[in-house]
Design an enzyme around this catalytic site. Structure first.
Site: not given
Ligand code: AMP
Length: 284
Positions: A37, A186
């Site tokens: 993030h 997460s």
């Molecule tokens: P989330 O909070 O899991 O919905 O993720 C929010 C954003 O962070 C989304 O665009 C995900 O693809 C991105 N994201 C989550 N994990 C990673 C990671 N390990 N590397 C890069 N982007 C991530």
């Protein structure tokens, strides 16, 4: 950093930024921040004058037997992380302000959403595109940054932004990994110690597939998928939702490996924790 919860207020603030000729970068998230993030937040900061991060655990994108109720959260810590990453506004709307009782609209992308995670999680991408459409209208961004970790999600969002003429550049950001190779998520916080070892099977299988392609350029797609499955199933905790090698734009199955091929994997650890990972198979 300012914390805003009201959709009306964030839209007013965004309009004010635009009136001052300031560009806005949006990073949509569900919180419980990790370095993936943070990398997205910093990327938005490099590309826009003002960074808005949304933190909203969107009920529409969770199935009835999924982890909406238990999704991890740590609001105070998230505020600190976002502030340290240079975020200007953390936007955390509540559920009833996002979805009134009369709410009746769905944004649905056909085709790209039918297989892979869309096949395993019916309705998931409708929930994603609907909330992202709302977030776009509330925060009025010039650019929005999404992780390649959710590769299908990124493709779906690019499609809906094109189809609905949103004047927003969609930026994809590479997967951020732990030192041991595990893609940050997460949901990794659900993993117990022994499950953490099993979860490493994803990145190990990806490295293995890349090696196979490096050594045998004409290897059949089905051979790679089968060998990857064998590697994953060595871990008794692991069940496979899908292993597919697809074209990076269409998400259609590849017939042979090229620089457009991407290996996408989804597994469950102990039938409890669903993890995804992906990688191109050629280069780097
Ligand atoms: P989330 O909070 O899991 O919905 O993720 C929010 C954003 O962070 C989304 O665009 C995900 O693809 C991105 N994201 C989550 N994990 C990673 C990671 N390990 N590397 C890069 N982007 C991530």
């Amino acid at each position: 950093m300012k914390v805003i919860t009201s959709p009306v207020e964030i839209q007013t603030v965004a309009q004010d930024f635009r009136a001052k000729q300031l560009t806005i970068g949006l990073v949509p998230t569900m919180g419980f921040f990790h370095n993936g993030h943070v990398a997205l937040m910093k990327e938005a900061g490099r590309r826009a004058d003002k960074v808005i991060v949304s933190l909203f655990v969107n009920p529409l994108q969770f199935g009835p037997s999924e982890d909406f109720d238990t999704y991890p959260h740590a609001f105070e810590k998230d505020c600190q992380i976002a502030e340290d990453a240079g975020v200007d506004i953390l936007y955390t709307p509540n559920k009833k302000d996002m979805y009134s009782e009369e709410f009746a609209t769905t944004i649905q992308v056909k085709g790209l959403t039918s297989g892979l995670c869309g096949g395993d999680r019916p309705g998931h991408f409708d929930g994603v595109t609907t909330v992202v459409g709302k977030l776009f209208n509330q925060t009025l961004p010039h650019i929005a940054v999404f992780g390649e970790k959710d590769f299908q999600q990124l493709a779906v969002i690019r499609q809906f932004v094109r189809d609905l003429d949103f004047p927003i550049s969609i930026i994809g950001y590479p997967i951020v990994r732990e030192a041991n190779g595990l893609a940050m998520s997460s949901r990794n916080s659900y993993l117990k110690k022994d499950e953490m070892d099993a979860a490493l099977c994803l990145s190990t299988a990806i490295r293995y597939a890349k090696n196979l392609v490096r050594k045998q350029q004409n290897i059949a797609v089905s051979d790679i998928e089968k060998k990857v499955a064998d590697t994953l199933l060595k871990h008794s905790e692991c069940t496979i939702d899908y292993i597919q090698i697809v074209h990076q734009n269409t998400l259609q199955n590849c017939t042979q490996i090229s620089s457009d091929s991407i290996l996408l994997i989804a597994v469950k650890i102990n039938n409890r924790i669903r993890l995804i990972d992906n990688s191109k198979l050629t280069g780097g």
